[in-house]
Design an enzyme around this catalytic site. Structure first.
Site, PDB file in Angstrom:
ATOM      1  N   TYR A   1      -1.031   0.299  10.633  1.00 23.33           N
ATOM      2  CA  TYR A   1      -1.257  -0.350   9.338  1.00 23.33           C
ATOM      3  C   TYR A   1      -0.127   0.006   8.362  1.00 23.33           C
ATOM      4  CZ  TYR A   1      -3.408  -1.271   4.784  1.00 23.33           C
ATOM      5  OH  TYR A   1      -3.662  -1.706   3.520  1.00 23.33           O
TER       6      TYR A   1
ATOM      7  N   SER B   1       0.855  -1.186   0.000  1.00 21.04           N
ATOM      8  CA  SER B   1       0.000   0.000   0.000  1.00 21.04           C
ATOM      9  C   SER B   1       0.887   1.230   0.000  1.00 21.04           C
ATOM     10  CB  SER B   1      -0.896   0.008   1.243  1.00 21.04           C
ATOM     11  OG  SER B   1      -1.462   1.294   1.414  1.00 21.04           O
TER      12      SER B   1
END
Lengths: 253, 536
Positions: free
Chosen positions: A159, A146
C-alpha cells in the site's frame, strides 16, 4: 468556477465510494458546490453517497461507472464525463484500497492488482483528467496520498509504495501544470479511523475523515500544494524519514 | 489553418484571486477583434471556449478572464479618433484609458464625465461595467454620457446609440463584455477650467452624522465621498472623513496655481511609488489598518472649506501607488461593494457593525450616494447608498461573513457590483438583478451560440461552462452518453501533446510581434485537441 474564497461549484470524484472523498463532498455541497459526480464501481454505497449530496442541496448529483484498472478506456471515460457535465472545478483522485499485507506478500497477482488500482490506473486517469483541465484552463486536482507513501513500512509496504508512486506522480504532474490555470494538491493523511481501517489499532497521530475533509477545504481556500492531516505529521515525518533503516525497521506496528 | 491569434497566459483580476489560463490576443488593430471572434465562433463546435475583452484588468474578480478560451487585450486599441474641442464630444478607441483622456483633454478644458477611484480603466471597461464616480448623485453613471459605441458581436460590427438599438445599448452598459467587444465610443465630456478641485473636507464623529450630512448636503456638491473607519466601535462607529467638491474655476485659484497660461490645467499624473514585490499575506491586518485608519482620521482637517486640490489626488489617491493590490499579499483580496435603496440606509450601519465584530481589516471603506440608475438591466447603480469595502483573503470565515452581508443587502432590495464581485452565489445574483432574463434575451439575440464567455459569466450562470457547446442555456443537457466501452479514436493527449506552457517558452519573441503571429506550436496543440471530442 472556483471563487475568490476558494469555493468550487463542481466536483468529480474518481473513486466515489471513498469515505474521505465523501467527507470532502459533504463539506463542499453546503458551500455552494452545485454539481457532484461520483465515479466508481456501481454499488449501493456509491448511489447512497450521491443521494446524500442531492439531499444536501446539490443540483446535480450523479454516479458514473468507473474502474481505475480499465486503463484503456480512461480517456474516453473522462471525455464523456466532462462533455456531459461541463467544467469541473475540482477533481478528487480518491480511488484506493488498503489490502491485507499478509495476503499481498504471498500473492503477486493481488500485489499487482493493488498497485494498478492505487497507482497505475489512477495515475493514468489523472493524465486524462489533466488533459481536460488544461483545456478548460482552470481547476484543481486533489490527490489523496498518505504518509504511508513517505517511507515504506514492513507492515504495509505494498500500500505504502502505491501511495509513494502516486505521490511522486502528483508532484511531477503539479509542476508540469504550472501556468495552465490548473493546480494539484496532495493530501497526506496519517492513520484515518474509518471504514478502511476497521478493526485496526489506530497509529499515533490518527485522524478522522471529517478532519481530513476540513483540512482539504482549508487547503483549497489557501491554495496549498501539500496538506498533512493532522498538520503535525509534516514535522513528524520530516524526522521519520531521517531515521536509520535499522531503527525504522524496528518501529512497532 | 491560419496561425492562431493567441498565446496562453495566466490571468487574474485586480484582487489577484482565482487565476485561470486563456489565449491572450493583442488587438493590435481593430480587425483582429473581428477575426478573433470569428475564430472563437468557428471553434465552438470543436471544444472552443469563447472570447472576452480585457482592458486594464481593474475589475476585482473574474470579469476579464476566460479560462481555456480567448481574451482580447483591448488596451492596444488606444487611438483617439476625433475630438471636437468646441463641444467636448470625443470619439476614442475602447482601449484608451481615462488617464489618457484626462492627460490629453484636461488641458483643452474637458474632463471625463465620470471617473471611478482609479483612472487606470479603459473606456471599453468603463462601459462594460457602467462605472460610477463620486458624482453619481448628480451626473449618473458612465454610459449616460456615451453617445455612441462600436460593438463587435459574433453577428458582425454594429454602431450603437441609445436611440438606434436601446436594448442592445443598455444590455452592453454594465453587460460585463458578454454582448460583444466594444472597440470605440463617442463620449460627451464635461467642461472644466482648471485641473484643480475646490474641496470641502470635514470629519464626522460617527456614522449617523456622516449619513445625515450627505443626505442633506450632497445635492450642493457635484462630487461627494466619505471615507469610513470600519474599525472604530461604540460611540465612534463609522467615524468618517467626508470630502466634497467641484471643479475649480480659474478665478477660484490662488495666483501660484494659475501660473503661466495653461499651467492651471496641466494634468500630468505620476506614480509616486511602486510596490516592488508581493509581501506575505497578513501585512494588512487589523493592527496595521487600525493604525492607518487612526492616522487618516486625525490627519483630516476637522473642517476645511474650498481648499484647492489637484484632480489626481482628489479622484485617484491610490493611483499614486503602482500595483498597490500587491499589498494584500499572495492570497489577494476582494472588494465588496453593494448598494441599498435610501429607505434601507440602516443596512450600511448593520454591515459596518458586523465588520467591527469580526475584527477584519478593511483598509478602504468608501460610502457614496447614488442618484437614479440608468436603464441597463445589469447596471449596478440605483438610488441610495453604496458602500465599498476592500477585504483581504485569509480570514477563515470570510465566506460566511460575506454570504450574511449578501442576505442583508438582498433583504434591503439592494445588490452587489459585478465589476467588484468575485464570489456572489448565482441564485443570489439573480435575486439582486431581477431583470437578468431581459438581459439574457438581448444577449441571445446578438450571440445566439454563446461565443462571448468569461469566468464571471460561467460562475454566475450567464454563459455556458462547457468546452463543447450544447445550447445557449448552460444548464441543459442534450448530449447522450456514449455506451460504456465504446471504442473511439483517441490520439494521445496530456502526455503526448506538448503543453502550451512548454511551447510558449520555446518561442521567445517581443511583445509587439507576438501579437499577430503567435506560437504555431501552442496553437497546434490547442487546435489538435478538439477533434478528439467531436465524435460524441
Amino acid at each position: 468556477m472556483i471563487d475568490a474564497i476558494g469555493r468550487p461549484q463542481s466536483v468529480l470524484v474518481l473513486g466515489g465510494s471513498s469515505e474521505l472523498a465523501q467527507a470532502i463532498v459533504a463539506k463542499l455541497v453546503p458551500a455552494r458546490c452545485r454539481t457532484v459526480v461520483l465515479a466508481g464501481r456501481e454499488s449501493e454505497r456509491l448511489s447512497e453517497a450521491a443521494e446524500r449530496a442531492r439531499a444536501a442541496g446539490a443540483d446535480v448529483a450523479e454516479t458514473v461507472a468507473f474502474d481505475t484498472t480499465d486503463i484503456e478506456h480512461h480517456l474516453a471515460f473522462v471525455d464523456q464525463v466532462f462533455d456531459r457535465f461541463g467544467d469541473f472545478d475540482l477533481v478528487i483522485a480518491a480511488a484506493g484500497v488498503l489490502g491485507t499485507q499478509g495476503v499481498l506478500e504471498r500473492d503477486p497477482v493481488a500485489t499487482a492488482s493493488l498497485l494498478t488500482t492505487n497507482f497505475t490506473g489512477l495515475a493514468a486517469a489523472m493524465v486524462a483528467v489533466a488533459g481536460r483541465l488544461r483545456h478548460q484552463g482552470h481547476g484543481r486536482l486533489i490527490v489523496l496520498s498518505s504518509v504511508a507513501g513517505l517511507r515504506a513500512r514492513k507492515v504495509n509496504f505494498v500500500y505504502g509504495s502505491s501511495k509513494a508512486g502516486l505521490d511522486a506522480f502528483a508532484q511531477g504532474l503539479g509542476d508540469s501544470l504550472v501556468g495552465t490555470g490548473v493546480s494539484v494538491m496532495i493530501v497526506r493523511p496519517g492513520f484515518v479511523v474509518g471504514r478502511m481501517t476497521e478493526g485496526m489499532t489506530p497509529a499515533p497521530f490518527s485522524t478522522t475523515p471529517d478532519a481530513v475533509a476540513d483540512a482539504v477545504v482549508k487547503g483549497i481556500e489557501s491554495g496549498a500544494g501539500v496538506v498533512y492531516v493532522p498538520s503535525v505529521l509534516r514535522w513528524v515525518f520530516a524526522v521519520m524519514r531521517q531515521l536509520p533503516q535499522l531503527v525504522w525497521r524496528r518501529m512497532p506496528g | 489553418m491560419s496561425a492562431p491569434l493567441g498565446r496562453r497566459g495566466l490571468l487574474t483580476g485586480w484582487g489577484r484571486t482565482a487565476p485561470t489560463a486563456a489565449d491572450v490576443v493583442h488587438a493590435v488593430d481593430p480587425d483582429i477583434v473581428g477575426r478573433a471572434i470569428e475564430e472563437a465562433a468557428a471553434s465552438q463546435s470543436a471544444g472552443g471556449r469563447g472570447i472576452i475583452a480585457r482592458g486594464l484588468g481593474r475589475s476585482y474578480g473574474d470579469a476579464a478572464q476566460n479560462a481555456g478560451g480567448t481574451v482580447v487585450d483591448a488596451t492596444w486599441l488606444d487611438a483617439i479618433h476625433k475630438v471636437d474641442v468646441a463641444s467636448g464630444v470625443v470619439t476614442v478607441a475602447a482601449g484608451v484609458s481615462l488617464q489618457t483622456l484626462m492627460e490629453r483633454l484636461v488641458p483643452l478644458g474637458w474632463f471625463v464625465p465620470v471617473t471611478p477611484g482609479t483612472r487606470l480603466v479603459t473606456v471599453g471597461g468603463a462601459i462594460a461595467a457602467d462605472i460610477h464616480g463620486k458624482n453619481h448623485h448628480i451626473d449618473g453613471s458612465f454610459c449616460s454620457h456615451v453617445l455612441e459605441m462600436t460593438l463587435v458581436t459574433p453577428g458582425g460590427t454594429v454602431t450603437l446609440s441609445p436611440a438606434s438599438d436601446p436594448d442592445l445599448f443598455w444590455a452592453t452598459a454594465g453587460g460585463m463584455g458578454l454582448t460583444g467587444v466594444i472597440t470605440a465610443a463617442t463620449i460627451q465630456m464635461i467642461p472644466v477650467e482648471t485641473s484643480y478641485m475646490l474641496v470641502d473636507t470635514e470629519r464626522a464623529p460617527d456614522l449617523d452624522s456622516v449619513m445625515d450630512k450627505m443626505l442633506t448636503g450632497d445635492d450642493a456638491y457635484r462630487y461627494s465621498v466619505a471615507w469610513i473607519d470600519c474599525q472604530s466601535t461604540g460611540r465612534r462607529l463609522g467615524r468618517s472623513v467626508l470630502t466634497r467638491g467641484d471643479h475649480a474655476r480659474t478665478e477660484d485659484l490662488p495666483e501660484r496655481l494659475r501660473g503661466p497660461p495653461d499651467r492651471g490645467r496641466a494634468f500630468v499624473p505620476r506614480t509616486l511609488v511602486r510596490v516592488p514585490f508581493t509581501p506575505p499575506s497578513g501585512l494588512l491586518n487589523p493592527l496595521t489598518v487600525g493604525a492607518f485608519n487612526e492616522f487618516w482620521f486625525r490627519k483630516a482637517p476637522a473642517h476645511q472649506v474650498a481648499k484647492p486640490h489637484h484632480m489626481a489626488g482628489f479622484f485617484h489617491p491610490l493611483d499614486g501607488v503602482g500595483e498597490w493590490n500587491r499589498l494584500y499579499g499572495s492570497k489577494g483580496f476582494l472588494q465588496y461593494q453593494f448598494v441599498v435603496p435610501d429607505e434601507h440606509g440602516e443596512t450600511v450601519r448593520k454591515v459596518i457593525e458586523r465588520l467591527t465584530t469580526v475584527k477584519l481589516a478593511s483598509f478602504l471603506a468608501v460610502l457614496k450616494r447614488f442618484g437614479p440608475g440608468d436603464p441597463g438591466p445589469l447596471s449596478f447603480p440605483m438610488p441610495g447608498w453604496t458602500l465599498a469595502l476592500d477585504l483581504p483573503i485569509g480570514y477563515h470565515a470570510l465566506d460566511e461573513l460575506l454570504d450574511a452581508l449578501d442576505e442583508q443587502v438582498v433583504s434591503a432590495g439592494g445588490r452587489v457590483y459585478l465589476a467588484k464581485d468575485s464570489r456572489v452565489a448565482p441564485a443570489t445574483f439573480r435575486t439582486m438583478y431581477p431583470r437578468v432574463d431581459e438581459w439574457i434575451a438581448v444577449r441571445n439575440r446578438v450571440d445566439p451560440h454563446g461565443v462571448l464567455r468569461s469566468d464571471l459569466g460561467r460562475r454566475l450562470g450567464l454563459c455556458s461552462d462547457r468546452s463543447a457547446p450544447s445550447t445557449s442555456d448552460g444548464r441543459s443537457r442534450r448530449r447522450t452518453s456514449r455506451p460504456a466501452g465504446t471504442k473511439r479514436v483517441a490520439p494521445k493527449r496530456g502526455g503526448g501533446a506538448p503543453s502550451p506552457a512548454k511551447t510558449t517558452s520555446t518561442t521567445r519573441r517581443t511583445d509587439t510581434t507576438s501579437t499577430t503571429r503567435t506560437t504555431d506550436t501552442a496553437g497546434t496543440a490547442r487546435t489538435a485537441t478538439p477533434p478528439e471530442r467531436t465524435g460524441t
